[in-house]
Design a protein around this motif. Structure first.
Motif, mmCIF file in Angstrom:
data_model
loop_
_atom_site.group_PDB
_atom_site.id
_atom_site.type_symbol
_atom_site.label_atom_id
_atom_site.label_comp_id
_atom_site.label_asym_id
_atom_site.label_seq_id
_atom_site.Cartn_x
_atom_site.Cartn_y
_atom_site.Cartn_z
ATOM 1 N N TYR B 158 35.910 48.270 41.777
ATOM 2 C CA TYR B 158 36.542 48.097 40.461
ATOM 3 C C TYR B 158 37.168 46.711 40.356
ATOM 4 O O TYR B 158 36.986 45.997 39.376
ATOM 5 C CB TYR B 158 37.597 49.195 40.254
ATOM 6 C CG TYR B 158 38.432 48.988 39.027
ATOM 7 C CD1 TYR B 158 37.929 49.287 37.767
ATOM 8 C CD2 TYR B 158 39.719 48.468 39.118
ATOM 9 C CE1 TYR B 158 38.690 49.091 36.628
ATOM 10 C CE2 TYR B 158 40.490 48.258 37.992
ATOM 11 C CZ TYR B 158 39.963 48.574 36.753
ATOM 12 O OH TYR B 158 40.715 48.353 35.627
ATOM 13 N N LEU B 159 37.911 46.328 41.406
ATOM 14 C CA LEU B 159 38.594 45.023 41.379
ATOM 15 C C LEU B 159 37.585 43.885 41.244
ATOM 16 O O LEU B 159 37.796 42.937 40.498
ATOM 17 C CB LEU B 159 39.425 44.844 42.655
ATOM 18 C CG LEU B 159 40.653 45.745 42.772
ATOM 19 C CD1 LEU B 159 41.313 45.572 44.131
ATOM 20 C CD2 LEU B 159 41.648 45.438 41.664
ATOM 21 N N PRO B 163 39.160 43.128 37.168
ATOM 22 C CA PRO B 163 40.259 42.139 37.123
ATOM 23 C C PRO B 163 39.941 40.837 37.860
ATOM 24 O O PRO B 163 40.359 39.782 37.438
ATOM 25 C CB PRO B 163 41.431 42.860 37.785
ATOM 26 C CG PRO B 163 41.025 44.254 38.009
ATOM 27 C CD PRO B 163 39.547 44.336 37.900
ATOM 28 N N LEU B 164 39.197 40.933 38.977
ATOM 29 C CA LEU B 164 38.991 39.735 39.793
ATOM 30 C C LEU B 164 37.620 39.107 39.571
ATOM 31 O O LEU B 164 37.236 38.169 40.260
ATOM 32 C CB LEU B 164 39.133 40.079 41.283
ATOM 33 C CG LEU B 164 40.497 40.573 41.752
ATOM 34 C CD1 LEU B 164 40.431 41.031 43.187
ATOM 35 C CD2 LEU B 164 41.533 39.452 41.613
ATOM 36 N N THR B 174 33.869 38.240 43.068
ATOM 37 C CA THR B 174 35.065 37.472 42.740
ATOM 38 C C THR B 174 34.694 35.996 42.678
ATOM 39 O O THR B 174 33.573 35.612 43.027
ATOM 40 C CB THR B 174 36.152 37.648 43.810
ATOM 41 O OG1 THR B 174 35.644 37.114 45.039
ATOM 42 C CG2 THR B 174 36.513 39.100 44.002
#
Lengths: 290, 350
Positions: B158-159, B163-164, B174
């Motif tokens: 998810y990250l 968000p990342l 990322t």
């Protein structure tokens, strides 16, 4: 509406493979064989079901072949732990690994594809009232297992073999025979679970498509104290979590959150139930201390 | 003298490990024949592809992760505890190292150290959670560690996806770590100092196992948990300590993965190659003995990398090497070995 008949139906669909596999695990547990190879046996069932259904055009032959193949595969556990007295935990882990490798290897050599085999001409199981026949079979299996284990002489002997093998042997009951039978039955049930997953819930085969459901079944055995009805309740909990997860995904929650939901719910349920009775867990059969 | 050597050779042949490996290789050959490939050519491709000049770098890079995960599993296994949550601990280590690398205000070399430590801490804390589940809620470690692994992998996924996520990229990854925030590589190869770190970890494990009272307590618990408890080993404390060290090692593997090429956290890149399961296989094969774990990890890294070469030259799917690994462990778990009588007869003939 969040709770409606659709949700219940999808919960029942999600619960069927877990229930079948967990029932097999429970029977093994009662016979004193710790079976964590459920995941691998299920996966072998998934692949055999899809391959047989595709080559014969009959999903029913697929179901039959899946049950037979998974039973044959379960012999590894029976021979390894009962006859050769190997380590059930290590053997179970190895069987799960072997099933992932073997089915992926066969997927490539038989169908020449990697990842997913998905063909429109692949025949899935028909639905009766929105559920596959295997769903009804799984409920019948719960009833049969419950009656057998509590009333029938075979079930009582099986439990005797699991609880006190030496005493059972003294009474002329062969522990090895009952253990072999229990493992083979778990193989058949896991094969059916795999067939349900690959021809009932969906109609395709994906590498590692069991995705931890066999492990959830292992947990369901613990949650349900290896009782058929207890296992049914535990599997229902998982089915509801998975169905609710899908529903929430439809409402915009990210897929990752809903993917994780069944495991978190299962773990939570495990905390609540085992905390109260942890002293009663037999360390020898749960692998907590080996 | 000659007699002694033959006895030794037969002794080694009769060991379950040798037998399992030979059986695995033989059954693998049957599979190869079944698919219409020449087994000798296929195995040759495995060896040249993984140990030849082109492959050795790749083998050592893969070996870094395999050895790291093998150690992570071997450390608790020595005491009879199985940590199946390696994936979750490794991925949390990786994502934590990525976040540290991206946002640390320190100069690059210090950031690398900080990212490694943060990754280890994340893995250790998560593994400790599984230990607490066993100690205080009675959930068997095997199950708690495995079930905890799934949410961790989902969280990291998810990250990396939301968000990342690297802005403008279509890949679930990322942003790339800043310049210099990376483990130095050896020459032009993909082999980094990460290899040195895991070998040092293996050395530390060897030293603890062989030379310290703690290592003795661990081994004693593995051999006979009840006796160890009677002798004063506190099981809960031991579980917590071993799982923390195990998780830290898994977290280190994740951090090394992020601090090496491609210098970012890519969703799935740590879990997809199956380092956790290969590591577990290696640790089981070596029955968690330190030097054996090192050798077994190298063996499986050779198989994994060589499998790719085999696929290229003989068109046999690389999944075969996964089958091979599992067969080795199936035989080993069943403690199969040659019947001793067969060898006695052979010895008389010799």
């Amino acid at each position: 509406m969040f709770f409606d008949s659709d949700l219940l139906l999808s919960a029942l669909r999600a619960l069927t493979p877990i229930l079948l596999a967990a029932l097999g695990g429970a029977i093994c547990e009662r016979a004193g064989v710790f079976n964590i190879g459920l995941e691998g046996m299920m996966l072998m069932g998934c692949f055999t079901a899809v391959a047989t259904s595709w080559f014969t055009g009959s999903p029913w032959l697929g179901v039959l072949a899946a049950a037979l193949a998974a039973a044959a595969y379960s012999l590894i556990l029976a021979v390894g732990t009962v006859t050769l007295r190997g380590d059930a935990v290590v053997l179970g882990v190895a069987m799960n690994l072997l099933a992932v490798g073997l089915t992926s290897f066969l997927l490539r050599t038989v169908f020449g594809v990697q990842g997913t085999f998905d063909d429109p001409s692949l025949a899935g199981l028909p639905l009766i009232g929105g559920l596959s026949p295997l769903a009804y079979l799984s409920w019948a299996a719960v009833a049969v297992a419950a009656v057998m284990l509590s009333r029938h002489v075979w079930g009582l002997r099986l439990r005797g073999v699991g609880e006190a093998p030496d005493a059972a042997a003294t009474l002329g009951v062969s522990p090895a025979k009952y253990k072999y039978a229990a493992v083979l039955v778990s193989g058949v049930l896991c094969g059916l679970a795999g067939a349900q997953l690959a021809l009932g819930n969906v109609t395709l085969f994906t590498e590692n498509m069991t995705a931890g459901r066999g492990w959830i079944a292992v947990v369901a055995v613990m949650l349900g104290r290896a009782l058929p009805l207890g296992v049914l309740l535990a599997a229902l909990l998982f089915g509801l979590a998975e169905a609710a997860g899908f529903r929430l995904q439809g409402l915009g929650l990210p897929q990752q959150a809903t993917d994780a939901a069944p495991y978190v719910v299962t773990l939570g349920a495990l905390f609540l139930t085992t905390a109260r009775r942890r002293r009663r867990i037999r360390p020898s059969s749960t692998g907590a201390a080996s | 003298m000659n007699n002694l050597t033959t006895t030794r050779i037969f002794g080694a042949l009769r060991s379950p490990i040798t037998f399992s490996v030979l059986a695995g290789v033989l059954i693998g050959a049957l599979f190869l024949v079944g698919t219409g490939a020449d087994p000798i050519a296929a195995y040759e491709a495995v060896l040249t592809g993984s140990l030849g000049a082109d492959g050795i770098g790749s083998t050592l890079t893969t070996g870094t992760s395999v050895l790291g995960m093998a150690l992570a599993l071997a450390i608790p296994l020595r005491a009879g505890l199985i940590n199946l949550g390696g994936d979750g601990q490794m991925v949390l280590g990786g994502i934590t190292a990525a976040v540290t690398g991206l946002y640390s205000p320190l100069p690059a070399p210090l950031t690398v150290v900080l990212a490694l430590l943060a990754g280890m801490a994340a893995g250790a804390l998560y593994a400790a959670l599984a230990a607490l589940c066993e100690n205080h809620f009675g959930v068997p470690l095997l199950v708690s560690s495995l079930l905890l692994s799934y949410p961790a992998v989902s969280l990291a996924s998810y990250l990396a996806r939301y968000p990342l996520k690297e802005p403008g990229s279509s890949l679930p990854q990322t942003r790339s770590l800043p310049d210099g925030v990376a483990l130095p590589a050896f020459g032009d190869s993909t082999v980094t100092w990460g290899l040195v770190l895991v070998v040092l970890a293996a050395a530390a494990y060897w030293f603890t196992d062989k030379r310290t009272a703690f290592g003795y307590e661990i081994r004693m618990t593995g051999l006979n948990a009840r006796f160890a408890a009677y002798a004063g080993v506190e099981r809960r404390g031991l579980t917590l300590k071993l799982m923390s060290v195990s998780g830290a090692t898994a977290g280190l593997v994740g951090a090394i993965g992020v601090l090496s090429f491609p210098y970012r956290f890519v969703d799935g890149s740590l879990t997809a190659p199956g380092y956790t399961w290969t590591g577990l296989t290696a640790a089981l094969l070596a029955t968690a003995a330190p030097l054996g774990t090192l050798v077994a990890s190298f063996f499986f890294a050779v198989l994994q990398v060589g499998g790719l070469a085999m696929e290229r030259t003989t068109e046999v799917p690389r999944e075969l090497t996964q089958v091979l690994q599992a067969i080795v462990i199936v035989f080993l778990a069943a403690r199969l070995r040659f019947p001793s009588r067969w060898f006695n007869r052979r010895k008389e003939a010799v």
